[in-house]
Design an enzyme around this catalytic site. Structure first.
Site, PDB file in Angstrom:
ATOM      1  N   CYS A  44       0.696   2.796   6.073  1.00 43.11           N
ATOM      2  CA  CYS A  44       1.112   1.451   6.488  1.00 43.11           C
ATOM      3  C   CYS A  44       0.994   0.504   5.303  1.00 43.11           C
ATOM      4  O   CYS A  44       0.267   0.774   4.358  1.00 43.11           O
ATOM      5  CB  CYS A  44       0.249   0.961   7.640  1.00 43.11           C
TER       6      CYS A  44
ATOM      7  N   HIS B 154      -9.751   2.422  -1.229  1.00 40.29           N
ATOM      8  CA  HIS B 154      -8.315   2.174  -1.095  1.00 40.29           C
ATOM      9  C   HIS B 154      -7.812   1.196  -2.163  1.00 40.29           C
ATOM     10  O   HIS B 154      -7.650   0.022  -1.896  1.00 40.29           O
ATOM     11  CB  HIS B 154      -8.059   1.647   0.329  1.00 40.29           C
TER      12      HIS B 154
ATOM     13  N   CYS C   3       0.816  -1.224   0.000  1.00 44.70           N
ATOM     14  CA  CYS C   3       0.000   0.000   0.000  1.00 44.70           C
ATOM     15  C   CYS C   3       0.842   1.263   0.000  1.00 44.70           C
ATOM     16  O   CYS C   3       0.316   2.365  -0.180  1.00 44.70           O
ATOM     17  CB  CYS C   3      -0.943  -0.020   1.188  1.00 44.70           C
TER      18      CYS C   3
END
Lengths: 328, 427
Positions: free
Chosen positions: B413, B382, B91
């Protein structure tokens, strides 16, 4: 007085091909073309169907509809026109010999398009009769796309000088600067073309794509066209002409195997130029020879001052399947 | 060595993020990334321009997409002479790409670069299982028809079960949510606090959209002009009604409402040498001052999978001699509402900062009104690799609006127990 036939939904090509097989009387070709226009108002393409088409043809999915997709949208209207009573030419053995399109501005996914098709410019050809099917897509009255498909019917003949030189020039919205419209022929025997009488002298600004300057094209790809390409393209375009789907049908029409849809190879060439396409452009293609499936074809292209030229040939380059000229 | 140059964020572009199976269900990673790059090219007049380098990537990636970014460049309006490479750090992918490219610009190796990321949960790769894969490879290598038939005959129905990618950690078998549920429990984060943060994310994002904040950060794509997961009318009460989906028993507090939805989307940022940008009259929003990547031992250590940003923050602040309170804005990626809350709790814990991070004491608390002021991943969605670029462009614009010298802390994160934290400052 033009008779307008307005459709309420997109017709399916399968039904129209079936209709074409049914016996029926046609007027003689001498009687000319019916004054008729087929329309479909407010048609919207969905992301799903455009995405499926893009994947077969190699386009990246954007909000802009590929110009060749607009041809796909007008194709069922073409079939409707050609299978309606009073149309002098049968569908069987009809060969798409050339195509030219003008994209006036991008047409968008989900945009309501008013589609129309009419036939014009019936004229003799050394091998039969040529006719132009002229399509248009408008948004709120403003034309965004126009396309001209030139078809050759080999069952009919028409008295008069075979089309060639200026007489093959099609009239209509594409006439200005769009170059070859009724020009070259499709060499169905796959021998060296002797149709030079129908090939217009250099009429595109940068010269004819079939002209001697093809040597400047450079190889930009070897495309492996799989055996099922005809079926895959039929599934996304709706063009279920059996000559592209079944070897038996192809043999019945004189081909050893199925052949690729001309508009499928056209779309693949256009897709390889996608990143360089301006908002507005004109593109013309001559389908010179059928592409048997499966096969590996050579894609060659060259940038020119106001666009691109490209062609598809066999490996050695001595057999030209398709030439394309794009200006914009 | 020559002095370092200023690498600035000129702007960003993304497609509105879609829900899995939603507006972009027919679009591939290549389609999405190309759309994001083309939108950026359109906004900043980059059509036909050679960009120094484009670095981008995807987390869920088909094997045919090994050169995804270069392919997207070739499909885009950028000059075909623009080099590109793929980068992947879960990510944090696009933030890492931006940090790397920004450094290349600072040392004078590049004048202009594009960093980005894309992910499609809708078009994720499905692999054949390992047994079938090995048999197919053998089939491909078979020399004789007999060998081929023999190999084919060895295929069993059970070989045909596909392998679907999961957001599961390879070494623990726990998915991201299950991992975070453990950390949530460890830090004692309440359900109410999570729902409150989730509601704020939706309300803040909705306000930003309504204010036109995203007008120059987003380009509509395939008929979608706003983030598809955004629920402007959600509330703490509505979120409280949802059933927990991660964790066990009475303590389970993580729901679909306070966890990020699986999404489709792409985002890119344009980075340039400040001089280069000014010569072209391009906007100069902010610069990446410094960045730190951390990784934690989530396997045998007792650290939570998504706690690496807390570690990175401690080191980054120490190196830059800044306090946690020296920032005008904080952007903490909302992988889960509780990820943000655990990070905040960790910064506030004297014991944790001293014993685990090796600092003198707690980093302290932050002014929550400066946190994710225009919403974040819970509301926007996301698409894993795209999130860093989405946040960086948003933060750069927010800081530029607040004026020169205003400072933001950006934390993302990532899977594998990693995290990237960057200091961004308005130019």
């Amino acid at each position: 007085m033009v008779e307008v036939l307005e459709l309420t939904a997109m017709p399916t090509a399968l039904r129209l091909y079936a209709k074409a097989l049914a016996p029926g009387r046609r007027p003689h070709v001498k009687a000319g073309l019916p004054e008729r226009e087929i329309r479909l108002i407010g048609h919207r393409s969905t992301v799903g169907e455009v995405s499926a088409y893009d994947q077969v043809c190699g386009f990246v999915l954007t909000d802009r509809l590929p110009a060749t997709w607009l041809h796909v949208l007008t194709f069922p209207l073409q079939l409707t026109l050609m299978t309606a009573p009073g149309f002098p030419l049968g569908l069987a053995g009809l060969v798409h010999v050339s195509n030219s399109m003008v994209q006036h501005r991008p047409a968008l996914v989900g945009e309501a398009l008013d589609l129309s098709v009419r036939a014009e410019n019936l004229r003799p050809h050394r091998r039969g009769v040529l006719v132009d099917l002229v399509g248009e897509a408008r948004v709120a009255g403003e034309p965004v796309w126009q396309g001209r498909s030139v078809y050759l019917n080999r069952q009919q003949t028409l008295a008069g000088a075979p089309a060639g030189g200026e007489t093959s020039r099609s009239r209509g919205p594409l006439a200005a600067g769009s170059g070859k419209q009724g020009g070259s022929g499709f060499d169905v025997e796959a021998q060296s073309s002797s149709l030079s009488s129908t090939v217009e002298p250099s009429s595109t600004p940068a010269g004819s794509p079939t002209g001697p300057d093809t040597a400047t094209l450079h190889t930009a790809g070897w495309w492996r066209l799989p055996a099922d390409l005809g079926r895959r393209y039929a599934a996304v375009s709706g063009d279920v002409n059996p000559i592209h789907l079944s070897a038996v049908a192809a043999r019945a029409l004189g081909f050893p195997r199925t052949i690729a849809h001309g508009m499928c190879t056209h779309a693949r060439v256009l897709a390889s130029l996608q990143a360089r396409l301006p908002d507005a452009y004109e593109v013309s293609v001559d389908f010179l020879k059928p592409v048997l499936l499966p096969s590996t074809v050579r894609f060659a292209a060259a940038a020119q001052p106001h666009g691109h030229r490209a062609q598809l040939t066999n490996r050695t380059g001595d057999k030209v399947f398709l030439t394309l000229s794009l200006t914009g | 060595m020559a002095a370092l140059r200023n690498a600035v964020i000129v702007g960003g572009n993304r497609v509105p993020f879609g829900r899995i199976g939603g507006a972009y269900r027919s679009a591939t990673n290549l389609d999405l990334l190309t759309a994001a790059i083309d939108g950026l090219a359109g906004r900043f007049g980059l059509a036909g321009e050679r960009i120094g380098e484009v670095g981008a990537g995807a987390v869920l990636k088909h094997s045919r997409d090994f050169n995804l970014t270069r392919e997207a460049v070739l499909s885009s309006a950028l000059s075909a002479t623009t080099p590109a490479y793929d980068v992947q750090q879960a990510c944090a992918t696009s933030l890492t790409a931006a940090v790397q490219l920004s450094s290349r610009i600072r040392v004078g190796q590049l004048d202009v670069a594009i960093a980005g990321g894309v992910d499609s949960a809708s078009d994720s790769p499905i692999a054949v299982n390992d047994r079938l894969r090995r048999k197919l490879l053998r089939l491909n290598a078979a020399k004789t028809p007999f060998d081929r038939v023999k190999t084919l005959a060895s295929v069993r129905p059970s070989d045909l079960t596909p392998e679907v990618p999961q957001a599961a950690e390879r070494r623990t078998g726990l998915n991201m949510g299950q991992h975070q549920a453990l950390t949530t429990l460890q830090w004692g984060i309440t359900r109410e606090a999570q729902d409150e943060l989730a509601a704020a994310s939706h309300h803040n994002l909705a306000r930003a959209w309504a204010d036109g904040f995203f007008d120059d950060l987003v380009t509509p794509y395939l008929g979608q002009s706003i983030d598809q997961s955004l629920r402007p009318d959600t509330s703490i009460e509505k979120l409280a009604a949802l059933r927990p989906v991660f964790g066990d028993g009475v303590d389970a507090s993580m729901t679909a409402g306070n966890s990020t939805p699986l999404s489709d989307g792409a985002a890119v940022v344009l980075l340039a040498d400040e001089e280069w940008a000014r010569q072209r009259s391009l906007p100069v929003l902010a610069r990446i001052v410094d960045a730190e990547t951390a990784a934690v031992d989530y396997l045998l250590g007792d650290e939570g999978l998504l706690m690496a940003p807390a570690h990175a923050t401690g080191r980054l602040l120490t190196r830059n001699q800044l306090a946690l309170q020296d920032f005008d804005l904080y952007e903490i990626h909302e992988a889960f509402a509780s990820t943000v809350l655990c990070t905040l709790a960790a910064w506030e814990s004297d014991e944790y900062c001293r014993d685990t991070l090796g600092l003198g004491g707690a980093l302290g608390s932050i002014d929550r009104s400066k946190l994710n002021v225009n919403g974040s991943s819970l509301a926007a969605g996301h698409p894993f690799a795209a999130t860093g670029a989405r946040i960086l462009a948003t933060l750069a614009k927010l800081l530029a609006e607040r004026g020169s010298g205003s400072r933001g802390l950006l934390s993302v994160c990532a899977a594998g127990g990693q995290g990237v934290v960057a200091i961004v400052e308005a130019v």
